[in-house]
Design an enzyme around this catalytic site. Structure first.
Site, mmCIF file in Angstrom:
data_model
loop_
_atom_site.group_PDB
_atom_site.id
_atom_site.type_symbol
_atom_site.label_atom_id
_atom_site.label_comp_id
_atom_site.label_asym_id
_atom_site.label_seq_id
_atom_site.Cartn_x
_atom_site.Cartn_y
_atom_site.Cartn_z
ATOM 1 N N HIS A 1 -5.629 -0.402 6.074
ATOM 2 C CA HIS A 1 -5.069 -0.060 4.767
ATOM 3 C C HIS A 1 -4.329 -1.257 4.194
ATOM 4 O O HIS A 1 -3.195 -1.552 4.567
ATOM 5 C CB HIS A 1 -4.123 1.145 4.883
ATOM 6 N N GLU B 1 -1.791 -1.702 7.256
ATOM 7 C CA GLU B 1 -1.629 -0.622 8.233
ATOM 8 C C GLU B 1 -2.932 -0.485 9.015
ATOM 9 O O GLU B 1 -3.989 -0.219 8.434
ATOM 10 C CB GLU B 1 -1.294 0.692 7.525
ATOM 11 N N ASN C 1 3.194 5.563 2.975
ATOM 12 C CA ASN C 1 3.112 6.684 2.043
ATOM 13 C C ASN C 1 3.820 7.923 2.563
ATOM 14 O O ASN C 1 4.384 8.700 1.788
ATOM 15 C CB ASN C 1 1.652 7.009 1.728
ATOM 16 N N SER D 1 -6.124 5.131 1.859
ATOM 17 C CA SER D 1 -4.664 5.196 1.903
ATOM 18 C C SER D 1 -4.167 6.600 2.203
ATOM 19 O O SER D 1 -2.981 6.804 2.434
ATOM 20 C CB SER D 1 -4.072 4.740 0.565
#
Length: 596
Positions: free
Chosen positions: A451, A463, A501, A430
């Site tokens: 991800h 992702e 993120n 991540s």
């Protein structure tokens, strides 16, 4: 206890002003609704009757209550009609000179004890107040759109606002059924100060072609549970309004470059591409004012025929890891019909993993989301092993081990030796660079990031992270696999934080900085983002769930990657982690859970 406010004037009958009129009249308050012309008054009247009519049609308002509501509203042209009201709320466009002119006129017209409030979302309440001879009776009342629905009001006091005035406004908010958050006069207040840096960052991602508009929006909706993606939200707010708010925050908020409007935003405003209200912004709409998105030249195919043709066949999948994420990924692949080899460290780890997956599948059966036959079939597709050597014949190998680069690199080097040619090697990292995993192999073109989000069986997003070495065939295979898993694939380049993120954690860090500066409380900040922006969790709730140590590690990675001063981790976050206050998992983070 605040005094009873029985009559309120509202200046400006656009979407927000008409909404404020409705909120007040719904709660038994007489309202004088003012505009600059008969045409503007009629437009405001139609907005109000349209909104109340829809409420009646949906059964949320009786016809009798609707008639009583409309009977409490008096429409007028000109500020002179506001001479006898107890409170005036200004809701005109975000231009300081316009607001100052209105407040100067209200100061002359309104009775001395009347309170003057501005609905500004970004301008200085102090600068507006000094246009009057009663700055001590001027306050901010920032409603959120749509005002009849959104439950938050930011009450903004200046350094000279009387305590009595604040108490009166807080009492009014309670009467209106709203949650008030009282704060001082600072650029962006709470919600916009946290929201617009995130929105501007999302625009920069799209401007730089890091990810498509659809992928950016899908990532934040599916990965964070937000009601709208950032670019769709910008279209709803209006790009001109967003530009003005960002520009004001940049000038008033210490010239933080994260609030400097992205050049693309100014270009779109100049070109008249303002979002839904003009029918074209980041997306194209059926017509001006319509919420219906229609295809345009940028609308992508999901997984097109060319991608499927390039994708390699995948029937057998190997998954390495024994944690929560590994268990979820094994379950997802097995339910989707893949033959899965799960590799964990030893028979005890494998047994624990099998028990976790069986328990999860049994829950799905109990909830009616999975038949007993499908559960048994999924379990029958899984084989258990303690050796990566068992992955010699898989078509896809997925790494889901601890987030330590040296561990991942060693595993990828082993997979490089064991797996047959053409196998796609995927990391679920991540935050770490996918390219560093790829270069531990001799087949960097076959390495990609996948991800998944936790819990993997529930979260609909993956992702798909391509490195500069990832081949088109590898990328196509990853997308095709995600489609078969029933997941939305968001394709992005190999950059710290990827999409979710990179957008989420600077916002969380900004919230910590706001708390650290004693601008507001954790409860008020959480409520502001939940009630004002529709977020499923406030930033401090989310930080405690994610884990403060995990959050700090991600924020450090983002800072090292981008070297953006605003990304440097908040000292308060660092201190809490040092003290061992890591969130819910240890019973103490920003809140104390030990007595819960």
């Amino acid at each position: 206890m605040g005094r009873d406010i029985s009559s309120v004037g509202v200046v400006g009958l656009g979407t927000m002003g008409a909404g404020i009129v409705e909120v007040l009249a719904r709660n038994g308050i007489d309202v004088v609704a003012v505009e600059v012309s008969e045409a503007a008054v009629e437009h405001g009247r139609l907005t109000l009757t349209g909104s109340t009519g829809r409420a009646v049609a949906r059964g949320k308002l009786s016809q009798a209550d609707c008639d009583a509501l409309l009977g409490r509203v008096t429409f007028a042209v000109g500020l002179e009609a506001l001479g006898d009201v107890d409170l005036v709320i200004e809701a005109v466009p975000e231009h300081l000179d316009l607001k100052q002119g209105i407040f100067a006129a209200l100061d002359r017209i309104c009775k001395p004890e009347a309170i003057l409030a501005t609905n500004t979302s970004s301008l200085s309440v102090t600068e507006i107040s000094v246009a009057t001879h009663r700055p001590n009776r001027v306050v901010g009342m920032h409603f959120f759109n749509p005002a009849p629905v959104m439950r938050l009001i930011e009450v903004v006091r200046t350094v000279v606002t009387e305590d009595e005035v604040v108490r009166d406004i807080e009492a009014l908010c309670a009467r209106l059924g709203k949650r008030d958050v009282t704060i001082s006069d600072r650029a962006g207040f709470i919600a916009n100060a946290l929201l617009f840096g995130y929105l501007n960052h999302a625009v920069s991602m799209y401007e730089g072609r890091y990810a498509s508009r659809e992928d950016v929006d899908a990532a934040m909706k599916l990965g964070c549970g937000l009601p709208m993606g950032p670019l769709a939200l910008m279209d709803l707010i209006g790009l001109d309004t967003a530009y003005e708010i960002l520009d004001t925050m940049y000038r008033r908020g210490g010239r933080d470059r994260r609030h400097a409007p992205v050049p693309m935003l100014k270009q779109m405003v100049t070109a008249g591409l303002l979002g839904r209200k003009t029918g074209k912004g980041f997306y194209t709409y059926a017509q001006a004012g319509s919420p219906v998105v229609v295809p345009d030249g940028e609308t992508p195919a999901t997984v097109d025929a060319e991608t499927r043709d390039r994708a390699r066949p995948v029937a057998k999948v190997g998954i390495v890891g024994s944690g929560t994420m590994a268990a979820g990924i094994v379950e997802v692949f097995a339910k989707a019909g893949y033959e899965v080899t799960s590799v964990a460290r030893g028979s005890e780890k494998s047994a624990a993993l099998a028990a976790t997956i069986t328990k999860s599948l049994n829950k799905a059966v109990m909830r009616g989301k999975l038949s007993e036959e499908d559960r048994d079939a999924a379990l029958g597709r899984i084989s258990w092993s303690a050796s990566v050597d068992e992955l010699a014949d898989v078509d896809l190998a997925v790494e889901a081990v601890v987030e330590e680069l040296s561990v991942k690199q060693a595993l990828f080097a082993s997979l490089d030796e064991i797996c047959k040619p053409g196998v796609v090697l995927a990391t679920t990292t991540s935050s770490l660079p996918v390219i560093d995993c790829a270069m531990a192999t001799t087949r960097g073109d076959n390495v990609v990031g996948l991800h998944f989000f936790n819990p993997a069986p529930v979260m609909g997003l993956v992702e798909v992270v391509r490195t500069i070495r990832t081949s088109p065939e590898t990328l196509a295979t990853a997308r095709a696999v995600c489609e078969r898993l029933g997941k939305r694939a968001v394709v992005c380049a190999d950059r710290s934080g990827f999409v979710v993120n990179a957008l989420l954690f600077p916002y969380l860090n900004d919230a910590v900085r706001m708390l650290e500066a004693s601008y507001s409380t954790a409860d008020d900040i959480d409520d502001a983002m939940k009630l004002g922006c529709g977020y499923p969790m406030g930033p401090f709730e989310l930080l405690d769930v994610v884990g403060l140590d995990v959050s700090l590690a991600i924020q450090r990675e983002l800072y090292l990657e981008f070297r953006e001063p605003g990304f440097s981790p908040s000292p308060l976050l660092e201190h809490l982690v040092t003290a061992g206050y890591l969130g819910r998992k240890v019973g103490r983070g920003f809140r104390d859970y030990s007595r819960a």
